[in-house]
Design a protein around this motif. Structure first.
Motif, PDB file in Angstrom:
ATOM      1  N   ALA A  21       1.010  -1.215   0.157  1.00 21.35           N
ATOM      2  CA  ALA A  21      -0.099   0.165   0.184  1.00 21.35           C
ATOM      3  C   ALA A  21       0.970   1.131   0.072  1.00 21.35           C
ATOM      4  O   ALA A  21       1.992   1.228   0.586  1.00 21.35           O
ATOM      5  N   PHE A  22       0.401   2.103  -0.583  1.00 21.44           N
ATOM      6  CA  PHE A  22       1.372   3.537  -0.994  1.00 21.44           C
ATOM      7  C   PHE A  22       1.695   4.037   0.493  1.00 21.44           C
ATOM      8  O   PHE A  22       2.808   4.216   0.750  1.00 21.44           O
ATOM      9  N   HIS A  23       0.424   4.246   1.269  1.00 19.78           N
ATOM     10  CA  HIS A  23       0.943   4.824   2.444  1.00 19.78           C
ATOM     11  C   HIS A  23       1.797   4.020   3.448  1.00 19.78           C
ATOM     12  O   HIS A  23       2.719   4.835   4.346  1.00 19.78           O
ATOM     13  N   THR A  24       1.604   2.826   3.450  1.00 17.04           N
ATOM     14  CA  THR A  24       2.696   1.803   4.104  1.00 17.04           C
ATOM     15  C   THR A  24       4.223   2.244   3.878  1.00 17.04           C
ATOM     16  O   THR A  24       4.900   2.356   4.556  1.00 17.04           O
TER      17      THR A  24
ATOM     18  N   ALA B 263       5.327   4.553   2.055  1.00 16.35           N
ATOM     19  CA  ALA B 263       5.887   6.090   2.354  1.00 16.35           C
ATOM     20  C   ALA B 263       6.219   6.169   3.574  1.00 16.35           C
ATOM     21  O   ALA B 263       7.095   6.966   3.999  1.00 16.35           O
ATOM     22  N   GLU B 264       5.557   5.792   4.482  1.00 15.12           N
ATOM     23  CA  GLU B 264       5.774   5.696   6.037  1.00 15.12           C
ATOM     24  C   GLU B 264       7.051   4.999   6.218  1.00 15.12           C
ATOM     25  O   GLU B 264       7.698   5.492   7.198  1.00 15.12           O
ATOM     26  N   GLY B 265       7.313   4.053   5.796  1.00 12.06           N
ATOM     27  CA  GLY B 265       8.285   3.327   5.945  1.00 12.06           C
ATOM     28  C   GLY B 265       9.551   4.146   5.487  1.00 12.06           C
ATOM     29  O   GLY B 265      10.685   4.247   6.224  1.00 12.06           O
ATOM     30  N   TRP B 266       9.541   4.641   4.242  1.00 11.47           N
ATOM     31  CA  TRP B 266      10.527   5.374   3.678  1.00 11.47           C
ATOM     32  C   TRP B 266      10.628   6.604   4.369  1.00 11.47           C
ATOM     33  O   TRP B 266      11.907   7.030   4.784  1.00 11.47           O
ATOM     34  N   TRP B 267       9.761   7.429   5.059  1.00 12.32           N
ATOM     35  CA  TRP B 267       9.965   8.382   5.902  1.00 12.32           C
ATOM     36  C   TRP B 267      10.605   8.378   7.136  1.00 12.32           C
ATOM     37  O   TRP B 267      11.458   8.851   7.460  1.00 12.32           O
ATOM     38  N   SER B 268      10.310   6.985   7.652  1.00  9.95           N
ATOM     39  CA  SER B 268      11.075   6.726   8.928  1.00  9.95           C
ATOM     40  C   SER B 268      12.619   6.655   8.762  1.00  9.95           C
ATOM     41  O   SER B 268      13.236   6.678   9.698  1.00  9.95           O
ATOM     42  N   VAL B 269      13.074   6.196   7.580  1.00  6.12           N
ATOM     43  CA  VAL B 269      14.332   5.919   7.342  1.00  6.12           C
ATOM     44  C   VAL B 269      15.156   7.359   7.039  1.00  6.12           C
ATOM     45  O   VAL B 269      16.106   7.754   7.491  1.00  6.12           O
ATOM     46  N   HIS B 270      14.379   8.134   6.235  1.00  6.82           N
ATOM     47  CA  HIS B 270      14.883   9.500   5.574  1.00  6.82           C
ATOM     48  C   HIS B 270      14.971  10.459   6.482  1.00  6.82           C
ATOM     49  O   HIS B 270      15.661  11.360   6.430  1.00  6.82           O
ATOM     50  N   ALA B 271      13.651  10.634   7.255  1.00  9.81           N
ATOM     51  CA  ALA B 271      13.564  11.972   8.033  1.00  9.81           C
ATOM     52  C   ALA B 271      14.608  12.263   8.923  1.00  9.81           C
ATOM     53  O   ALA B 271      14.876  13.375   8.900  1.00  9.81           O
ATOM     54  N   PRO B 272      15.224  11.421   9.709  1.00  8.24           N
ATOM     55  CA  PRO B 272      16.332  11.523  10.590  1.00  8.24           C
ATOM     56  C   PRO B 272      17.409  12.192   9.991  1.00  8.24           C
ATOM     57  O   PRO B 272      18.172  12.769  10.833  1.00  8.24           O
ATOM     58  N   THR B 273      17.579  12.186   8.597  1.00 10.76           N
ATOM     59  CA  THR B 273      18.870  12.637   7.742  1.00 10.76           C
ATOM     60  C   THR B 273      18.836  14.138   7.446  1.00 10.76           C
ATOM     61  O   THR B 273      19.508  14.706   7.140  1.00 10.76           O
ATOM     62  N   MET B 274      17.438  14.522   7.757  1.00 15.33           N
ATOM     63  CA  MET B 274      17.256  16.037   7.202  1.00 15.33           C
ATOM     64  C   MET B 274      17.302  17.128   8.428  1.00 15.33           C
ATOM     65  O   MET B 274      17.016  16.551   9.525  1.00 15.33           O
ATOM     66  N   GLY B 275      17.552  18.266   8.209  1.00 17.99           N
ATOM     67  CA  GLY B 275      17.381  19.249   9.036  1.00 17.99           C
ATOM     68  C   GLY B 275      16.001  19.488   9.381  1.00 17.99           C
ATOM     69  O   GLY B 275      14.843  19.150   8.619  1.00 17.99           O
ATOM     70  N   THR B 276      15.774  20.494  10.448  1.00 19.31           N
ATOM     71  CA  THR B 276      14.407  20.696  10.588  1.00 19.31           C
ATOM     72  C   THR B 276      13.604  21.182   9.800  1.00 19.31           C
ATOM     73  O   THR B 276      12.346  20.961   9.632  1.00 19.31           O
ATOM     74  N   ARG B 277      14.109  22.451   9.068  1.00 14.39           N
ATOM     75  CA  ARG B 277      13.116  23.029   8.120  1.00 14.39           C
ATOM     76  C   ARG B 277      12.912  22.077   7.023  1.00 14.39           C
ATOM     77  O   ARG B 277      11.911  22.115   6.262  1.00 14.39           O
ATOM     78  N   SER B 278      13.972  21.453   6.523  1.00 10.65           N
ATOM     79  CA  SER B 278      13.820  20.514   5.451  1.00 10.65           C
ATOM     80  C   SER B 278      12.752  19.480   5.501  1.00 10.65           C
ATOM     81  O   SER B 278      11.967  19.187   4.686  1.00 10.65           O
ATOM     82  N   ARG B 279      12.923  18.927   7.008  1.00 12.81           N
ATOM     83  CA  ARG B 279      11.986  17.822   7.180  1.00 12.81           C
ATOM     84  C   ARG B 279      10.421  18.434   7.326  1.00 12.81           C
ATOM     85  O   ARG B 279       9.736  17.569   6.796  1.00 12.81           O
ATOM     86  N   GLN B 280      10.513  19.914   7.791  1.00 11.10           N
ATOM     87  CA  GLN B 280       8.966  20.262   7.593  1.00 11.10           C
ATOM     88  C   GLN B 280       8.428  20.419   6.323  1.00 11.10           C
ATOM     89  O   GLN B 280       7.414  19.737   5.953  1.00 11.10           O
ATOM     90  N   ASP B 281       9.328  20.763   5.340  1.00  6.24           N
ATOM     91  CA  ASP B 281       9.133  21.161   4.086  1.00  6.24           C
ATOM     92  C   ASP B 281       8.707  19.442   3.173  1.00  6.24           C
ATOM     93  O   ASP B 281       7.460  19.580   2.694  1.00  6.24           O
ATOM     94  N   TYR B 282       9.433  18.783   3.370  1.00  6.96           N
ATOM     95  CA  TYR B 282       9.222  17.269   2.765  1.00  6.96           C
ATOM     96  C   TYR B 282       8.225  16.518   3.212  1.00  6.96           C
ATOM     97  O   TYR B 282       7.457  16.067   2.670  1.00  6.96           O
ATOM     98  N   ARG B 283       7.874  16.751   4.771  1.00  3.62           N
ATOM     99  CA  ARG B 283       6.673  16.176   5.154  1.00  3.62           C
ATOM    100  C   ARG B 283       5.442  16.652   4.659  1.00  3.62           C
ATOM    101  O   ARG B 283       4.451  16.011   4.500  1.00  3.62           O
TER     102      ARG B 283
END
Length: 445
Positions: A121-124, A126-146
């Protein structure tokens, strides 16, 4: 047990009758097949001989079998499907397969298929990718990409990600570009990374998002305020007052991002009051920013809400906890609190009014240009003031100096230059060229 030659009409008639106790109706056409009807509903069963013993196998509830029968191509009646299922059991027994074991295997395969479907499922994904990728981003970038990921999920949330084709993604990005070119380009980055993540985990040979180009060509802003415009804006910010007037003047003193300024806490200023220990920024690298006389005067004029409170408080939550200025509120806040004073400030100073549009981020560009152009700061140190990376990979491996003295020297020069700007004087550090004829006149005098 009554024996019935089942057909659709007879089964419907049986089901309409009230049943206070369970009754089994035996099929006259297929020995062993029966329909059990009771107060709790109806179900199909099949009796057969397996390995010298008798087996009673439940085929399923009547309603479930009826739905499956209607979904076939062409659709059949529940009775027909039940007879086919009974025939399959006979085939399994004839081939040495136990019906119970076959039923358990089918259930296991069905459960695995459901689990795989949920994983795809797309949302599953997507959330799996986000859990891996989000910690590598800065705060502002994380907000924009989320924010972009949430918009993508609103479009594709319950879709099987394997069913999303390249054309679907391109159409989405084109529609997104009509609303925001910057947002569309961020969405393209999210889509490429997300589908690369899915490709590696689902074993695809090719990602439909591979090589999808950013849909919009962004024009880089080059707006830089001149010295007179800085004077006008400073005076307008003084007239506007706290918090946005103070914040605008602070952005002129220290070239940080608006989100970083909103997160400036009193605890972030060292005990001597000389440096802002900036830990939360886009690059996730700490940098210590020297605070000049103008910057300290602004901070000292801010209300004190405690050591863990921000300097620039825009609101309070329901518990009375102060909240700093958010980057997404600047546009409307400036229109209400600062821009109305620009013409008045220009008239007070006797300067032409500001005609060209400016944004808070233009102040960061203005200070960066002034550091090099007016103050004579080497460009590497000017970039370090903005917390930009100026090292290549090899230098990043070996050079771990904090460059605190160089950053402090650059901001000290800018504080002197700002004093000259606000008092209408020419650049302090970089002398303007003087013609030979003017030098001869000066020497003669």
């Amino acid at each position: 047990m009554p024996q019935v030659n089942f057909n659709e009409k007879k089964v419907t008639a049986i089901l309409r009758q009230p049943h206070r106790a369970r009754i089994e109706y035996v099929d006259a056409a297929v020995p062993g097949l029966c329909l059990r009807v009771g107060p709790g509903g109806a179900a199909w069963f099949y009796r057969c001989n397996v390995g010298g013993g008798k087996l009673r196998q439940k085929l399923g509830g009547h309603d479930a079998i009826a739905r499956n029968a209607a979904a076939l191509t062409p659709p059949v009646s529940a009775t027909t499907l039940a007879r086919r299922m009974a025939g399959k059991i006979d085939d399994d027994v004839a081939n040495g397969r136990h019906p119970k074991i076959e039923q358990a295997r089918e259930r296991t395969e069905a459960a695995a298929a459901i689990e795989l479907s949920a994983h795809r499922a797309f949302h599953t994904m997507a959330e799996g990718w986000w859990s891996v990728h989000a910690p590598t981003m800065g705060t502002r970038s994380r907000q924009d990409y989320r924010r972009e990921l949430d918009l993508i999920l609103a479009k594709f949330a319950d879709t099987d990600i394997a069913a999303v084709k390249r054309g679907h993604l391109v159409a989405y990005l084109d529609a997104r570009a009509r609303r925001s070119s910057a947002g569309a380009n961020r969405a393209a980055v999210v889509i490429r990374l997300l589908f690369a993540h899915a490709r590696d985990r689902l074993g695809w040979e090719y990602s439909p998002a591979a090589e999808i180009a950013n849909p919009a060509k962004q024009k880089l802003r080059d707006r830089v305020l001149d010295r007179d415009e800085i004077r006008i804006l400073w005076r307008a910010a003084e007239l506007a007052g706290y918090p946005y007037g103070h914040a605008i003047r602070m952005l002129i003193c220290v070239p940080v991002r608006t989100s970083e300024l909103g997160g400036l806490l009193r605890a972030d200023v060292d005990s001597l009051g000389e440096h802002w220990k900036q830990r939360k920024n886009k690059s996730s690298r700490r940098t210590d920013l020297w605070l000049g006389d103008y910057a300290l005067a602004i901070l000292n004029d801010c209300p004190d809400h405690g050591p863990d409170a921000p300097f620039f408080v825009a609101s309070f939550d329901r518990n009375g906890v102060p909240r700093g200025i958010r980057s997404d509120t600047w546009h409307n806040a400036l229109n209400r609190h600062v821009r109305p004073f620009l013409d008045r400030a220009a008239d007070e100073l006797g300067l032409p009014r500001i005609a060209e549009w400016w944004t808070p981020h233009d102040l960061r560009r203005t200070v960066r240009s002034g550091l090099t152009g007016w103050c004579g700061v080497p460009k590497e140190n000017a970039e370090r003031v903005l917390n930009h990376s100026v090292r290549n990979r090899l230098e990043a491996t070996y050079d771990h100096a904090d460059y605190r003295p160089q950053v402090a020297d650059a901001l000290c020069r800018w504080d002197d230059e700002l004093d000259a700007i606000l008092n209408g004087r020419p650049p302090v550090r970089v002398a303007m060229p003087v013609r030979r004829s003017q030098r001869r006149v000066a020497d003669a005098a």
